[in-house]
Write an enzyme that holds these catalytic residues in place. Structure first.
Site, mmCIF file in Angstrom:
data_model
loop_
_atom_site.group_PDB
_atom_site.id
_atom_site.type_symbol
_atom_site.label_atom_id
_atom_site.label_comp_id
_atom_site.label_asym_id
_atom_site.label_seq_id
_atom_site.Cartn_x
_atom_site.Cartn_y
_atom_site.Cartn_z
ATOM 1 N N CYS A 110 59.554 61.544 83.898
ATOM 2 C CA CYS A 110 58.945 60.631 82.862
ATOM 3 C C CYS A 110 57.929 61.543 81.917
ATOM 4 C CB CYS A 110 58.219 59.515 83.383
ATOM 5 S SG CYS A 110 59.461 58.443 84.327
ATOM 6 N N GLU A 128 55.100 60.806 80.965
ATOM 7 C CA GLU A 128 53.455 60.728 81.405
ATOM 8 C C GLU A 128 53.434 62.054 82.423
ATOM 9 O OE1 GLU A 128 55.892 58.469 81.134
ATOM 10 O OE2 GLU A 128 54.700 56.239 81.005
ATOM 11 N N CYS A 182 54.599 56.783 87.599
ATOM 12 C CA CYS A 182 53.867 57.371 86.916
ATOM 13 C C CYS A 182 52.623 56.950 86.752
ATOM 14 C CB CYS A 182 54.165 57.073 85.498
ATOM 15 S SG CYS A 182 55.816 58.196 84.824
#
Ligand code: THU
Length: 134
Positions: free
Chosen positions: A55, A57, A93
């Site tokens: 991801c 993040e 995340c």
């Protein structure tokens, strides 16, 4: 808030452009503001073996840690996606953010209309699993 974090949001949008999301077609960009003034961004990077996707993040946080920054060096994170409501970070995340960022740091979430929601890290994952639990 948008003005205060204009540079950070711009960097998240740049990363959003660089996302590699051929499978989901759901590009995401993130950017971290460091206490020394630097900004580090990251995008989601997918893989044909879907579970290997990273991801936005986590891409940004791992890049920052790779450069030697640590939890206390991070001031805020902004995350941008082409969503009707401000993007909601996934559970994985949230777990990583909760370990790698200060508990009171702002997490600035944006929609495709620049609508903003801001949470503190500790609000995103109550009763999180921590290093102290090991
Ligand atoms: N994704 C992110 O990068 N960040 C989020 O906050 C939500 C989801 C990515 C993972 C995957 O590449 C795509 O968005 C669809 O789930």
């Amino acid at each position: 808030m948008t003005e205060m974090y204009a540079d950070l949001i711009k960097a998240a949008k740049e990363a959003h452009q660089n996302a590699y999301a051929p499978y989901s077609k759901f590009p995401v960009g993130a950017a971290l503001k460091l206490r020394d003034g630097n900004i580090i961004n990251g995008a989601n990077v997918e893989n044909a073996s879907f579970g290997l996707t990273n991801c936005a993040e986590r891409s940004a946080l791992f890049a920052a840690f790779t450069k030697g920054y640590r939890r206390e060096d991070i001031e805020a994170i902004a995350v941008v996606a082409n969503t009707d409501r401000p993007i909601s970070p996934c559970g994985a995340c949230r777990q990583v953010i909760s370990e790698l960022m200060p508990a009171d740091a702002p997490v600035i979430l944006l929609s495709n209309k620049d609508e903003i929601k801001v949470y503190r890290v500790f609000e995103l994952l109550p009763y999180s699993f921590k290093a102290e639990d090991l």
